[in-house]
Design a protein around this motif. Structure first.
Motif, mmCIF file in Angstrom:
data_model
loop_
_atom_site.group_PDB
_atom_site.id
_atom_site.type_symbol
_atom_site.label_atom_id
_atom_site.label_comp_id
_atom_site.label_asym_id
_atom_site.label_seq_id
_atom_site.Cartn_x
_atom_site.Cartn_y
_atom_site.Cartn_z
ATOM 1 N N LEU A 129 0.831 -1.199 0.000
ATOM 2 C CA LEU A 129 0.000 0.000 0.000
ATOM 3 C C LEU A 129 0.870 1.256 0.000
ATOM 4 C CD1 LEU A 129 -2.996 0.869 0.162
ATOM 5 C CD2 LEU A 129 -2.750 0.850 2.651
ATOM 6 N N ALA B 17 2.490 1.694 -3.384
ATOM 7 C CA ALA B 17 1.565 2.176 -4.407
ATOM 8 C C ALA B 17 1.142 3.626 -4.186
ATOM 9 C CB ALA B 17 0.325 1.280 -4.442
ATOM 10 N N HIS B 18 1.260 4.105 -2.944
ATOM 11 C CA HIS B 18 0.784 5.459 -2.607
ATOM 12 C C HIS B 18 1.804 6.208 -1.751
ATOM 13 C CE1 HIS B 18 -3.170 4.292 -4.116
ATOM 14 N NE2 HIS B 18 -3.032 3.182 -3.430
ATOM 15 N N ARG C 245 1.311 9.634 0.789
ATOM 16 C CA ARG C 245 -0.128 9.730 1.051
ATOM 17 C C ARG C 245 -0.357 9.837 2.548
ATOM 18 N NH1 ARG C 245 -4.004 7.847 -2.702
ATOM 19 N NH2 ARG C 245 -6.029 8.578 -2.027
ATOM 20 N N ASP D 26 -5.471 8.427 5.104
ATOM 21 C CA ASP D 26 -5.949 7.889 3.824
ATOM 22 C C ASP D 26 -5.525 6.433 3.652
ATOM 23 O OD1 ASP D 26 -6.967 10.399 3.266
ATOM 24 O OD2 ASP D 26 -5.300 10.978 1.953
ATOM 25 N N LEU D 27 -4.245 6.152 3.986
ATOM 26 C CA LEU D 27 -3.739 4.782 3.858
ATOM 27 C C LEU D 27 -4.483 3.842 4.801
ATOM 28 C CD1 LEU D 27 0.107 5.476 3.676
ATOM 29 C CD2 LEU D 27 -1.379 4.801 1.783
ATOM 30 N N MET E 235 -7.804 3.046 3.326
ATOM 31 C CA MET E 235 -7.666 2.083 2.225
ATOM 32 C C MET E 235 -7.471 0.661 2.745
ATOM 33 S SD MET E 235 -5.106 3.963 -0.397
ATOM 34 C CE MET E 235 -5.246 5.700 -0.711
ATOM 35 N N ARG F 222 7.107 6.325 2.500
ATOM 36 C CA ARG F 222 7.513 5.670 1.264
ATOM 37 C C ARG F 222 8.308 4.438 1.659
ATOM 38 N NH1 ARG F 222 11.876 10.186 -0.417
ATOM 39 N NH2 ARG F 222 13.460 9.630 1.112
#
Length: 196
Positions: A136, A139-140, A143, A147-148, A151, A180
């Motif tokens: 996750l 991919a983001h 973020r 938000d993560l 998700m 990251r």
């Protein structure tokens, strides 16, 4: 060593250099480094003190206006010893940063990371989360944590605590906003064949 958030900036910038704790026995040792308030500190001295010996200068070094305010704010069992811990921001490199930058993984490294991730998954009350969270974040990047977490179908605070566990393994890096994968984390996902 834990500090309330209101002290974090002072601990990190070196304007707070003392803390007082009520402990059954010392929880830190002089000459050692500890992670605290998002930074690393070097403990210079650990001494048992009498509450009446705490000065206003000590209190200001601990982030309080005076000794009375500091003593009133002390937590824990009053029958325990009060320790004065003197520290400074460390000049040593953050060992997690060095680990995170190491992307040269051999089979033993991959097996050890997998073993530790499996252990975190087994200890979790909500099932396997480690690899899903790594993917996750991959991919983001950058973020927001909220938000993560959404998700992933999780609450923000426990999600952030779990990401810290991945960071301690050198697999993620914190950004101003979000996270990251570190070079090590990306190399791990590549080696085990998980999409990043």
């Amino acid at each position: 060593m834990l500090f309330e958030k209101r002290f974090w900036v002072g601990v990190a910038d070196g304007s707070i250099t003392v803390t007082f704790r009520r402990w059954l026995r010392p929880q830190v040792l002089a000459g050692r480094s500890y992670r605290a308030a998002g930074t690393i500190i070097d403990v210079v001295a650990v001494d048992v003190v009498d509450l009446m010996a705490i000065t206003d200068d000590d209190a200001r070094a601990a982030g309080y206006p005076d000794a009375v305010s500091l003593v009133d704010d002390l937590r824990g069992d009053a029958s325990r010893d009060t320790y004065r811990i003197e520290f400074r921001p460390s000049t040593k490199p953050d060992p997690r940063a060095a680990l995170a930058a190491d992307a040269d993984l051999d089979d033993g490294d991959v097996a050890e990371i997998s073993r530790r991730l499996d252990r975190l998954d087994r200890a979790s009350a909500y099932g396997a989360w480690t690899r899903q969270t790594l993917q996750l974040i991959a991919a983001h990047p950058a973020r927001r944590a909220g938000d993560l977490a959404e998700m992933a179908g999780r609450e923000r605070t426990p999600f952030k605590l779990d990401v810290r566990k991945l960071k301690s393994l050198g697999l993620t890096e914190s950004l101003e906003v979000g996270y990251r994968l570190s070079p090590r984390g990306r190399a791990y996902l590549d080696r085990v064949g998980l999409p990043a």
